[in-house]
Design an enzyme around this catalytic site. Sequence first.
Site, short mmCIF file in Angstrom:
data_model
loop_
_atom_site.label_atom_id
_atom_site.label_comp_id
_atom_site.label_asym_id
_atom_site.label_seq_id
_atom_site.Cartn_x
_atom_site.Cartn_y
_atom_site.Cartn_z
N HIS A 114 0.84 -1.21 0.00
CA HIS A 114 0.00 0.00 0.00
C HIS A 114 0.87 1.26 0.00
O HIS A 114 1.87 1.33 0.70
CB HIS A 114 -1.05 0.00 1.11
CG HIS A 114 -0.52 -0.01 2.51
ND1 HIS A 114 -0.14 1.13 3.17
CD2 HIS A 114 -0.30 -1.03 3.39
CE1 HIS A 114 0.26 0.83 4.39
NE2 HIS A 114 0.19 -0.48 4.55
N GLU B 186 -4.98 2.28 2.66
CA GLU B 186 -5.07 1.03 3.44
C GLU B 186 -5.24 1.35 4.92
O GLU B 186 -6.03 0.74 5.62
CB GLU B 186 -3.81 0.19 3.21
CG GLU B 186 -3.86 -1.21 3.84
CD GLU B 186 -3.37 -1.29 5.28
OE1 GLU B 186 -3.57 -2.33 5.92
OE2 GLU B 186 -2.80 -0.30 5.79
N ASP C 223 3.39 -6.44 3.23
CA ASP C 223 3.00 -5.36 4.15
C ASP C 223 3.34 -5.76 5.58
O ASP C 223 2.48 -5.78 6.46
CB ASP C 223 1.50 -5.05 4.00
CG ASP C 223 1.09 -3.87 4.86
OD1 ASP C 223 1.96 -3.08 5.26
OD2 ASP C 223 -0.12 -3.73 5.15
ZN ZN Z 1 -0.15 0.17 8.90
ZN ZN Z 2 0.60 -1.68 6.24
#
Ligand code: ZN
Ligand code: ZN
Length: 464
Positions: A278, A323, A351
């Site tokens: 993201h 996000e 992530d």
């Molecule tokens: Zn985060």
């Molecule tokens: Zn993240």
Amino acid sequence: MKKLLTTICALVPLIGTVKAQEFTPTQIQQVKQVTELALDSDLSWQLLESLTSEVGPRLPGSENDKKAVEWAKQQFEQLGFDKVWLEPATFPNWRRYRESGTIITPSKQPLHLTALGNSIGTPKEGLTAPVVMFETLDELIAAPKGSLENKIAFVNYRMNRHIDGNGYGPAVRARNTGAIEAAKKGAIAYMMRSVSTSHHRFAHTGNSRYKDGVSKIPNTAIANPDADQIERLLNAGHAVSVNINLQTEDLGEGTSYNVIAEITGSDAPQQYVLIGGHLDSWDLGTGALDDGAGVALTMAAATHIKQIARPKRSIRVVLFAAEELGLWGAKAYFKQHADKLDNIVAAAESDFGADVVYGFESSVSANSLPVVRAIAEQLAPLDIKYVRANNAHGGPDLIPLRQATNAPIFALHQDGTDYFDYHHTADDTLDKVDPDKLKQNTAAYAVFAMMAANAKTTLTGKNP
Ligand code: ZN
Ligand code: ZN
């Protein structure tokens, strides 16, 4: 025993045949080349350095968020992707302006705090009230109605440290809904020990929610040493009151963009491997670990694949928007492509910082498993173990995909032992990323994406 051995021996050449069918010797050679290239190149580092320095923090809807979208589009174009485009996503636009805290009684001293995302502000002079402590969110939920009138509810839950981050889920409950539960009991503000494994004096922000019909109250996290301090004072029998001052603003609906780029496949261009991260981040640090690293390493991995050979299927890098405020970019992406989700032959999101990838896990149909094993074999030289559970969840932005369909999802598990020391703080900055570990991550994504795109068998999800 003898019979078993004979069976195993009979299977060995068969496994070899399956592998040979899935990938040609040239394709296996290309995997080795892309591994070497990724381990040698500092492209992912250059991208991460540029994003975190020249753009900086990227709160959804902010000026920097716009710059990040422009940055990503330009980088993809310069890196020579075949297609680059933007898709809009809307979200609740929220700003933090100023925040401060003070312990007032029994002795005046600073309180290091941060507003949780979406929190309303306090009056200009802040809000002062006595603190009532709970060990867990459940203890707060069990408190009698009205028992927190004119008080600040404080949940002091300690997060557990683990390589796979399994302490996060239980801890984050208190962040998501703590303010709702506190308001139901009459509290005028909510305060929590940070969702964090660190002892540094930074508070950890993160998203939080309100509920229709329950009054909105200011919603904060405090640094862990400050939580310890309040706990000590309360345990010593002192009445503790604090001042919380949050200046924030709800700006209504905002718009940002998923930035998408594709290396077009030679044989089945409509089918694609989805990798990404993201693009947005919290405003306190520069979003190097969360999730600049995921952005940079997936951009670089796809670039390296293109440098070696055009894949059979397409490789699509999706940099999701907003996000942090609730997966808004991911929701928009999978809605926009709802009628074509079958084209996704593999999906993985990075992530979870940039420490080494130590495990590789799938969530695929039984007849996709030989391909998965062949990929695992090529990841092994990077010190990545094959996790056979076949129960990968992928990153947070893949949640809407998982909910919509049985897509083939993959996890390249990163070592998250230290991730929650820095996560969502002013301390999430570039110096926390190790350039060599970032290269290993980039190589892992390049190998995985290249092989998923080139396999003879089209990967499918569980129970298609
Ligand atoms: Zn985060
Ligand atoms: Zn993240």
